[in-house]
Design a protein around this motif. Structure first.
Motif, PDB file in Angstrom:
ATOM      1  N   THR A   1       0.835  -1.207   0.000  1.00 11.67           N
ATOM      2  CA  THR A   1       0.000   0.000   0.000  1.00 11.67           C
ATOM      3  C   THR A   1       0.866   1.251   0.000  1.00 11.67           C
ATOM      4  O   THR A   1       0.564   2.236  -0.692  1.00 11.67           O
ATOM      5  N   LEU A   2       1.942   1.217   0.781  1.00  8.82           N
ATOM      6  CA  LEU A   2       2.880   2.348   0.801  1.00  8.82           C
ATOM      7  C   LEU A   2       3.431   2.602  -0.592  1.00  8.82           C
ATOM      8  O   LEU A   2       3.447   3.750  -1.077  1.00  8.82           O
ATOM      9  N   HIS A   3       3.891   1.555  -1.239  1.00  8.99           N
ATOM     10  CA  HIS A   3       4.490   1.698  -2.570  1.00  8.99           C
ATOM     11  C   HIS A   3       3.482   2.241  -3.572  1.00  8.99           C
ATOM     12  O   HIS A   3       3.803   3.120  -4.395  1.00  8.99           O
TER      13      HIS A   3
ATOM     14  N   SER B   1       3.844   5.795  -5.427  1.00  6.64           N
ATOM     15  CA  SER B   1       3.928   5.720  -6.885  1.00  6.64           C
ATOM     16  C   SER B   1       2.896   6.634  -7.547  1.00  6.64           C
ATOM     17  O   SER B   1       3.214   7.362  -8.505  1.00  6.64           O
ATOM     18  N   VAL B   2       1.688   6.621  -7.033  1.00  5.57           N
ATOM     19  CA  VAL B   2       0.643   7.470  -7.607  1.00  5.57           C
ATOM     20  C   VAL B   2       0.977   8.942  -7.387  1.00  5.57           C
ATOM     21  O   VAL B   2       0.814   9.773  -8.289  1.00  5.57           O
ATOM     22  N   PHE B   3       1.461   9.291  -6.205  1.00  4.98           N
ATOM     23  CA  PHE B   3       1.820  10.688  -5.948  1.00  4.98           C
ATOM     24  C   PHE B   3       2.932  11.144  -6.897  1.00  4.98           C
ATOM     25  O   PHE B   3       2.934  12.290  -7.350  1.00  4.98           O
ATOM     26  N   ARG B   4       3.854  10.272  -7.189  1.00 12.29           N
ATOM     27  CA  ARG B   4       4.912  10.622  -8.150  1.00 12.29           C
ATOM     28  C   ARG B   4       4.313  10.861  -9.532  1.00 12.29           C
ATOM     29  O   ARG B   4       4.664  11.825 -10.224  1.00 12.29           O
ATOM     30  N   ASP B   5       3.390   9.973  -9.925  1.00 10.77           N
ATOM     31  CA  ASP B   5       2.755  10.125 -11.239  1.00 10.77           C
ATOM     32  C   ASP B   5       1.957  11.439 -11.319  1.00 10.77           C
ATOM     33  O   ASP B   5       1.895  12.066 -12.373  1.00 10.77           O
ATOM     34  N   LEU B   6       1.362  11.814 -10.194  1.00  8.68           N
ATOM     35  CA  LEU B   6       0.555  13.038 -10.152  1.00  8.68           C
ATOM     36  C   LEU B   6       1.405  14.289  -9.965  1.00  8.68           C
ATOM     37  O   LEU B   6       0.886  15.408  -9.959  1.00  8.68           O
TER      38      LEU B   6
END
Length: 420
Positions: free
Chosen positions: A361-363, A367-372
């Motif tokens: 869940t952490l990853h 990962s999504v925050f990086r994409d955003l």
């Protein structure tokens, strides 16, 4: 011809309350607007008279369309900026086109009549408004003053407070101040329920010293036992240490709009509502049993600004107002979809906080925050609580939790600039 609309406040003493400047403005009016009682105070003014009744917006809009044609003066009671006509005017008239001459407000008159300082008072209005959140807004305040109306009367206010088990206040009812039927009544909330007040009134509430609901304090981090929740093996509740750190990361203000997604027992939503007491908190939960538990906890803690949405996020989020803060305690496998919607709706300067128990869940969250292209940080929290063991002090470790905090890139610089 003047491009401004002048608003002149009239005090309890009528035209005698006006300064020379205010009176001069009224006497030069070519269009004089106001309620019938105020208009009758100036029979000698040879101006077109516009009576303001129930259709306030319509009348104000009409007057605004005539700016620059004639000198327009509007009469108001007391201070137009204090629960007065100014808010309506600003919907139709630019600020720079308003000239406001205030007078003593009904609130000031009431406090003057009872010789009570008012700089430490909280001012509320239930005039034409819902009283649903009134007990919550009153509880804990040492001194309050309220505007009422014929429906939400002083009697109705007292009844609502007593039904919420709030009785630690003395009431001072000020009726028809400055008028022929002026009356000031000092009484209890219980006795106030039975009183029929004059429609023109101001209600002051003064806390009784040492009353439990007034002296009671609250701090973030209520123990799990304070909330109803499913057993630790079947359901989840955010542990108090994690709750405190997550609330701190959200950077809530008294007026914050908050989403609590995967609300579980509602513990985070309820504590967020205590901080954002003038804002709104939306607890989103997919499990019907937990929704019922949240409702019970909301009733127990008397937080009227918590609204419950029975839905599996991101479904239903489109019905909620844009948030200043989003807490995600559970995603039910929809983390990416939730974060994408959260990032789209988050207000400038807002924060998203995710609690993750597993590395997966952490990853995914990071990962999504990086994409955003959201800035973010993560901390790992290991907590151990003391417990007695054969007369000796021992510690029991709780499950470690990752707390991920994210904000839109550039918001930190914006906040730093605003704070400076």
């Amino acid at each position: 011809m003047s491009q401004t609309l002048a608003v002149v406040g009239i005090g309890m003493e009528g035209r005698e309350s006006l300064t020379r400047r205010a009176l001069a403005i009224v006497l030069k009016a070519e269009v004089l607007a106001g309620g019938a009682r105020l208009l009758d105070l100036f029979p000698e003014v040879q101006a077109e008279r516009v009576r303001i009744g129930s259709h306030v917006d319509e009348v104000v809009g009409s007057l605004a369309s005539r700016l620059g044609e004639k000198r327009i003066v509007m009469l108001a009671t007391g201070d137009p900026n204090f629960y007065g006509i100014t808010r309506v005017l600003l919907r139709h008239v630019p600020r720079e086109s308003l000239t406001i001459v205030p007078n003593v407000s009904a609130m000031q008159w009431a406090f003057a009549k009872v010789a009570e300082p008012w700089e430490d008072a909280t001012f509320l209005s239930v005039h034409g408004r819902s009283m649903e959140r009134l007990p919550e807004l009153v509880r804990g305040r040492p001194k309050l003053c309220l505007f009422t109306d014929e429906t939400n009367s002083p009697s109705a206010v007292a009844r609502a407070l007593l039904e919420a088990h709030i009785d630690g206040y003395r009431a001072i009812l000020c009726e028809d101040l400055g008028g022929p039927a002026e009356r000031i009544t000092r009484t209890t909330l219980a006795a106030l329920v039975e009183l029929k007040a004059d429609p023109v009134n101001t209600l002051i509430l003064l806390a009784i010293q040492d009353a439990p609901e007034v002296g009671a304090t609250w701090a973030p981090g209520l123990p799990e036992e304070a909330f109803d929740h499913r057993t630790p093996h079947a359901g989840l509740i955010t542990k108090r240490e994690i709750r405190v750190l997550s609330l701190a990361a959200l950077k809530l203000t008294p007026r914050s709009i908050v989403w609590d997604i995967g609300a579980g027992s509602g513990a985070v939503a309820i504590e967020a509502a205590k901080i954002a007491r003038d804002g709104r908190v939306f607890a989103v939960e997919k499990n019907a049993e937990d929704v019922a538990i949240i409702r019970g906890n909301v009733t127990r803690f008397k937080v009227g600004n918590v609204h419950i949405l029975h839905a599996k996020a991101p479904a239903g989020l489109e019905t909620l107002p844009d948030p200043d803060a989003i807490f995600i305690g559970g995603s039910s496998g929809a983390m990416r979809a939730i974060l994408v919607e959260a990032s789209r709706r988050l207000r400038p300067g807002g924060r998203i906080v995710v609690n993750a128990i597993t590395m997966e869940t952490l990853h995914e969250a990071v990962s999504v925050f990086r994409d955003l292209q959201f800035d973010h940080e993560a901390i790992l929290v290991n907590v151990a609580r003391s417990k007695p063991l054969q007369g000796k002090l021992s510690f029991e470790a709780l499950n470690p939790v990752y707390i991920v905090t994210a904000w839109r890139a550039g918001d930190r610089e914006l906040l730093t600039h605003l704070q400076n």
